[in-house]
Motif scaffolding. Structure first.
Motif, short mmCIF file in Angstrom:
data_model
loop_
_atom_site.label_atom_id
_atom_site.label_comp_id
_atom_site.label_asym_id
_atom_site.label_seq_id
_atom_site.Cartn_x
_atom_site.Cartn_y
_atom_site.Cartn_z
N UNK A 258 7.14 -65.29 1.37
CA UNK A 258 6.55 -66.43 0.70
C UNK A 258 5.33 -66.96 1.42
N UNK A 259 5.44 -68.13 2.02
CA UNK A 259 4.29 -68.77 2.66
C UNK A 259 4.36 -68.69 4.18
N UNK A 260 5.22 -67.81 4.69
CA UNK A 260 5.33 -67.66 6.14
C UNK A 260 4.55 -66.42 6.59
N UNK A 261 3.57 -66.63 7.49
CA UNK A 261 2.72 -65.52 7.92
C UNK A 261 2.80 -65.36 9.42
N UNK A 262 2.86 -64.11 9.87
CA UNK A 262 2.77 -63.82 11.30
C UNK A 262 1.41 -63.21 11.59
N UNK A 263 0.77 -63.68 12.64
CA UNK A 263 -0.55 -63.11 12.95
C UNK A 263 -0.80 -63.12 14.44
N UNK A 264 -1.64 -62.16 14.87
CA UNK A 264 -1.99 -62.06 16.29
C UNK A 264 -3.45 -62.40 16.52
N UNK A 265 -3.73 -62.91 17.68
CA UNK A 265 -5.11 -63.14 18.09
C UNK A 265 -5.27 -62.70 19.54
N UNK A 266 -6.46 -62.22 19.88
CA UNK A 266 -6.68 -61.71 21.24
C UNK A 266 -7.90 -62.37 21.88
N UNK A 267 -8.02 -62.18 23.17
CA UNK A 267 -9.21 -62.64 23.87
C UNK A 267 -9.27 -61.99 25.25
N UNK A 268 -10.41 -62.10 25.89
CA UNK A 268 -10.54 -61.66 27.28
C UNK A 268 -11.08 -62.84 28.09
N UNK A 269 -10.95 -62.74 29.40
CA UNK A 269 -11.52 -63.79 30.24
C UNK A 269 -11.92 -63.20 31.58
N UNK A 270 -12.72 -63.95 32.28
CA UNK A 270 -12.97 -63.67 33.69
C UNK A 270 -13.22 -64.97 34.40
N UNK A 271 -13.01 -64.97 35.68
CA UNK A 271 -13.28 -66.18 36.45
C UNK A 271 -13.56 -65.83 37.90
N UNK A 272 -14.69 -66.33 38.37
CA UNK A 272 -14.98 -66.31 39.79
C UNK A 272 -14.70 -67.72 40.28
N UNK A 273 -14.69 -67.92 41.58
CA UNK A 273 -14.51 -69.29 42.07
C UNK A 273 -15.88 -69.84 42.44
N UNK A 274 -16.10 -71.10 42.15
CA UNK A 274 -17.34 -71.76 42.57
C UNK A 274 -17.02 -72.57 43.81
N UNK A 275 -16.98 -71.88 44.93
CA UNK A 275 -16.57 -72.51 46.17
C UNK A 275 -17.79 -72.80 47.01
N UNK A 276 -17.71 -73.83 47.88
CA UNK A 276 -18.81 -74.02 48.82
C UNK A 276 -19.03 -72.73 49.60
N UNK A 277 -20.29 -72.47 49.94
CA UNK A 277 -20.60 -71.18 50.57
C UNK A 277 -19.96 -71.06 51.95
N UNK A 278 -19.51 -72.19 52.51
CA UNK A 278 -18.89 -72.14 53.84
C UNK A 278 -17.41 -72.45 53.81
N UNK A 279 -16.78 -72.41 52.62
CA UNK A 279 -15.34 -72.71 52.54
C UNK A 279 -14.58 -71.74 53.43
N UNK A 280 -13.62 -72.27 54.17
CA UNK A 280 -12.89 -71.41 55.08
C UNK A 280 -11.52 -71.95 55.41
N UNK A 281 -10.82 -71.18 56.25
CA UNK A 281 -9.47 -71.56 56.65
C UNK A 281 -9.16 -70.99 58.02
N UNK A 282 -8.21 -71.62 58.68
CA UNK A 282 -7.72 -71.12 59.95
C UNK A 282 -6.22 -70.91 59.89
N UNK B 185 3.66 -67.67 14.08
CA UNK B 185 4.27 -67.61 12.76
C UNK B 185 3.97 -68.95 12.11
N UNK B 186 3.14 -68.93 11.06
CA UNK B 186 2.66 -70.20 10.49
C UNK B 186 3.08 -70.34 9.04
N UNK B 187 3.45 -71.56 8.71
CA UNK B 187 3.79 -71.92 7.35
C UNK B 187 2.49 -72.35 6.66
N UNK B 188 2.05 -71.60 5.67
CA UNK B 188 0.73 -71.84 5.10
C UNK B 188 0.71 -72.98 4.08
N UNK B 189 1.84 -73.63 3.88
CA UNK B 189 1.82 -74.83 3.01
C UNK B 189 1.61 -76.09 3.83
#
Lengths: 775, 166
Positions: free
Chosen positions: A441-465, A639-643
């Motif tokens: 009836x009015x119940x539909x199943x559908x897929x959607x896709x995407x891609x992503x990327x991410x670098x970090x925007x860190x201070x150029x001197x960020x560090x740790x000990x 899964x969406x009810x189209x009504x």
């Protein structure tokens, strides 16, 4: 057990504390002798403060101090100093602190805060970043030109632009000429909230010698130290910050906010210890929030589907003060094309001032928002060239040898393998089956896709000990500044250390708390960078400790250190492993039978700083903002009810190039947790503003989160393309599960109902409205 | 110094098996008193509005959000907090599944699950869902919590074949 700690799902070190209620968060300390501070807030989003009447508030018993913005009129903020901790002269958002009351009892402080009477002159309200960008928009910061700033922010005086990042790559004219198809899309995402379950709280005291001691629930104890030191003009070493376990933060506790108030409150009562805790309502509207975005994206591609040009405008809703919004808008610019090869790019990414709560880091740091814009554009363009959305993405997927929008040369090590992620996703979500199907009836199943990327925007001197100390029983204690916010980093670091020292991970001990007085510095626990920065420091500290062990063993055994190795609790001769000495006998120095001792406690030290990062060129954006990308492909099935447009999120899938998975259980938990947060804000979370900028839903009753039972089936897989600069090749993954979820959800719902859904939150009401607007 | 005497009541209640007598204000919530007067900080404040469940405790064995119960209402009642649940099978299941990240919502979830186990030892999935949707986990361990709870109920239901929901 030798060197088998990495890649294993060991339980969290603090497991039993957490399940028995013994785990201590900041507000769980004894309150004996503490004073309590409460914030009075502005009921206006933009107004001049005409007068403040404290007389009623002072009448309440046990009130010890009431301070307003005039008490200590200093501006704070990084990279742009634009925010007074308590409003001075004018208010710029609904919920902004206008006074602080300190009292013996919490309820008295609260009553007093509510008794403060303020007279305002309301000003016109800027209610969206697009409004803020208009030529005649009311100006929110009249003195923008005078604010102190670092070179990371480029504000435009006389406007509401707190920061603008430009990307200029290739030749736009050429790009459009080669494009046979073009599309444009406008995407809007309202501000929302981090909504960590633990409310923000801080405790401060100023001891007689001037030392400031702060306990705070934070991702940035070392930045608190720096910020308070410069705020109060006292030496850095006089500020001591303690951060115990943190009850969730998601970026929201990286900003310095409550700490300023706690310190001012203590100062106002002669240095006594003062505790300040947000109510949920204040945590949502007065403390910093999740950034919003208005985006316009124009893409062009050839007949064959090759993308040739991108013209992008990101207007981030930074709210009343810039805080990390300025850097988030830059982060959106640096990765503005999504993970696709586009040779001709023109992008302006702006952090706009509005009369909304101010925003700070939120999991994904500007990426989930801009990814929705790019990935909606990708689906629309794929449809226009009549290509399968995944095939279109594979064709344009970024590859080693390409350059990023900031013109960084990409290779396998810094980029990872997006094509492999897409290929795996295809199988995982059975993409070869129809992406849309009628259930009945009015119940539909559908897929959607995407891609992503991410670098970090860190201070150029960020560090740790990191410091690695051997104990007399052969166990090891690790000291470092990474905060445990639920992500499991402190446990994962012990795994990495155990692997390097070839010892049992259970013999590596780490505290739950960070103390800036005794733990080596770590920039901040943000940007999915802790296992990278601290991890590298830990490995160097381990190597340093091994070197010391070998030196002592070399004297005892009579072989050169270069011919010795470590493992199984021993230092042994490489060519005759049966010849060696137990570490327990040398970890605190070696004592000869006659009592003479050589060496002493073995203490390894290591540090690591970001390498080869540069500032971006202000005109072209050329530069290197971070060390590596994490790439991935994601999908959602609904899964969406189209009504009535109610829907259920049936499945959510992520394939992510993790470089190397250190703890599979933690890694999966980070991905599914982030996916849940992305689906929650995409499907239901948003601040509702009235025309005057007042927030109408500052409670978890009216601001809905996904609850138990609302979770979809999660499908998570990893690709492992090592980053050669990272410990064991790992890449960050704490934020990345979130990034594509809004886009994948919007693409799946658009696929289901055939109407372009370009704004969040995707509630049934919103979808109904979009469908009816489109006919 | 003028006194500001607001009504204080003397309350007797049993907390984790021990009788306690305490002075409280009429406006004090049970959560406030458990944390601030009795030092039982395992129950957390997440909203003070009954929305999130981080403060869940048992009153006479039934899960209650202690942030919306006044302490005066607890007079003579038996209170169990997370600190009082030492041998709950739910706790072990949470450990096994690592059903938490930051751990802040964990005590509330465990107490609620424990109350459910007592009230409906043979609860089905639907009943479990209705009970647990009163708590929020933001890090999201819902999937792991689901596994943890199911592991306890499944072994329970296997032991008692007359399985039936609420």
């Amino acid at each position: 057990m030798n060197g088998q700690a990495v890649g294993k799902s060991v339980p969290r070190k603090e497991t039993w504390e957490k399940v028995t209620g013994r785990a201590k968060y900041v507000d769980d300390a004894s309150n004996l002798g503490l004073l309590h501070a409460k914030i009075a807030i502005s009921p206006h989003a933009h107004a001049i403060i005409k007068s403040i009447d404290l007389s009623e508030a002072w009448k309440l018993p046990g009130v010890r101090a009431i301070i307003t913005g005039q008490y200590y009129p200093v501006l704070t903020g990084s990279p742009l100093e634009d925010r007074p901790p308590i409003a001075i002269d004018k208010v710029r958002y609904y919920g902004e602190p206008i006074a602080l009351v300190v009292a013996e009892q919490e309820h008295i402080a609260e009553m007093a805060a509510l008794s403060i009477k303020v007279e305002y002159d309301p000003l016109p309200v800027v209610n969206s970043p697009t409004e803020a960008y208009q030529k005649n928009a009311p100006i929110i910061h009249e003195h923008l030109a005078m604010y102190k700033r670092t070179e990371e922010a480029i504000p435009e005086a006389g406007t509401n632009v707190a920061n603008r990042t430009k990307i200029r790559k290739g030749n736009m004219e050429e790009g459009w000429k080669r494009s046979d198809h073009t599309i444009e899309v406008h995407v809007t995402i309202p501000q929302s909230d981090h909504a960590a379950m633990e409310l923000r709280s801080s405790r401060a005291e100023i001891v007689p010698d001037g030392k400031v001691i702060i306990h705070s629930t934070s991702q940035s104890p070392y930045v608190i130290r720096r910020a308070i030191s410069s705020f109060l003009h006292i030496p850095l070493h006089q500020v001591i910050v303690h951060t115990p376990l943190v009850g969730g933060s998601f970026g929201g506790k990286s900003a310095i906010q409550m700490e300023f108030l706690a310190v001012l409150a203590s100062r106002a009562v002669g240095g006594r210890a003062v505790n300040i805790v947000n109510s949920r309502e204040l945590d949502m509207i007065s403390s910093p929030v999740h950034i919003g975005l208005d985006a316009r994206v124009k893409l062009g591609c050839t007949q064959e589907g090759k993308i040739e040009a991108a013209d992008i405008l990101f207007l981030y809703d930074g709210g009343a003060y810039s805080d990390r919004g300025a850097i988030m808008s830059r982060a959106g610019a640096t990765d503005c094309t999504g993970p696709y090869r586009i040779d001709n790019v023109h992008c302006d990414s702006l952090c706009m001032y509005t009369n909304h709560p101010y925003s700070t880091s939120f999991r994904g740091f500007g990426h989930p928002e801009m990814t929705l814009a790019i990935e909606r554009a990708m689906d629309i363009l794929a449809k226009k060239v009549q290509m399968d959305p995944l095939a279109f993405r594979i064709l344009n997927a970024i590859q080693p040898g390409d350059t990023s929008p900031t013109q960084t040369q990409l290779n396998r090590s810094n980029l990872g393998d997006l094509s492999m992620c897409i290929t795996k996703l295809k199988t995982l979500i059975r993409w070869d089956e129809p992406s849309k199907a009628e259930i009945h009836g009015y119940l539909i199943r559908a897929k959607g896709v995407c891609c992503f990327w991410k670098n970090s925007n860190t201070p150029t001197n960020a560090g740790a000990g990191a410091i690695v100390m051997y104990n007399a029983d052969g166990s090891v204690t690790l000291l470092c500044g990474a905060v445990e916010i639920g992500q499991g980093t402190r446990t994962a670091l012990t795994q990495m250390l155990a692997e390097r020292l070839r010892m049992d991970e259970q013999m590596v001990q780490i505290s739950t708390d960070v103390n800036t007085e005794s733990d080596p510095q770590h920039w901040k626990t943000v940007a999915s960078r802790s296992t990278f920065l601290v991890g590298n420091a830990v490995l160097r500290a381990a190597d340093d400790a091994i070197k010391q062990l070998k030196e002592i063993a070399s004297i005892v055994l009579g072989y050169p250190p270069t011919e010795l190795d470590v493992g199984g609790g021993r230092i042994y001769f490489i060519h005759r492993p049966d010849i060696g000495i137990e570490i327990i006998k040398i970890a605190n120095g070696y004592m000869y039978p006659n009592g003479n001792t050589i060496g002493g406690q073995v203490i390894g030290r290591g540090n690591y700083s970001m390498q080869h990062l540069t500032q971006l060129d202000p005109e072209t954006g050329k530069g290197t903002p971070g060390p590596d990308w994490t790439v991935g492909a994601q999908a959602v099935e609904v899964e969406i009810n189209t009504r009535e447009y109610t829907y259920r999120i049936v499945k959510a899938a992520s394939v992510i190039d993790a470089g190397k998975v250190i703890n599979p259980e933690f890694a999966r938990g980070q991905i599914t947790g982030a996916m849940s947060m992305g689906l929650s804000f995409a499907s239901r979370e948003a601040f509702q503003f009235d025309p005057n900028g007042k927030i109408l839903n500052p409670q978890l009753r009216t601001y809905k989160l996904i609850r138990y039972g609302g979770q979809p089936e999660y499908l998570v897989e990893f690709v492992e393309t090592p980053n050669l600069e990272a410990p064991y090749g790992l890449r960050g993954l704490g934020e990345h599960g979130l990034i594509g979820m809004p886009a994948a959800l919007a693409n799946s719902l658009t696929n289901a109902i055939g109407v372009e859904l370009n704004q969040l939150p995707l509630t049934p009401e919103m979808i109904w409205g979009m469908v009816h607007d489109s006919v | 110094m003028p006194s500001y005497n607001i009504s204080q009541y003397s309350i007797g209640l049993q907390v984790n098996g021990e009788w306690r007598t305490i002075q409280v204000r009429t406006a004090d919530t049970l959560l406030y008193v458990l944390r601030e007067s009795l030092g039982l900080t395992g129950s957390k404040n997440g909203c003070d509005n009954g929305d999130c469940g981080t403060c869940t405790i048992l009153v006479n064995g039934v899960p209650i959000k202690s942030c919306i119960m006044l302490t005066v209402e607890a007079n003579g009642q038996h209170i169990t907090t997370i600190e009082g649940l030492t041998h709950s099978p739910i706790m072990q299941a949470f450990v096994q599944q690592q059903a938490f990240q930051c751990g802040y919502c964990t005590p509330g979830f465990i107490v609620n699950c424990h109350g459910l186990l007592n009230a409906h030892p043979d609860a089905n999935e639907e009943t479990i869902g209705i009970w647990l949707e009163s708590n929020i986990c933001r890090c999201t361990s819902y999937e792991e919590i689901h596994k943890a709870v199911m592991s306890v109920f499944t072994s329970n239901n296997a032991a008692k074949p007359t399985s039936q929901g609420s």
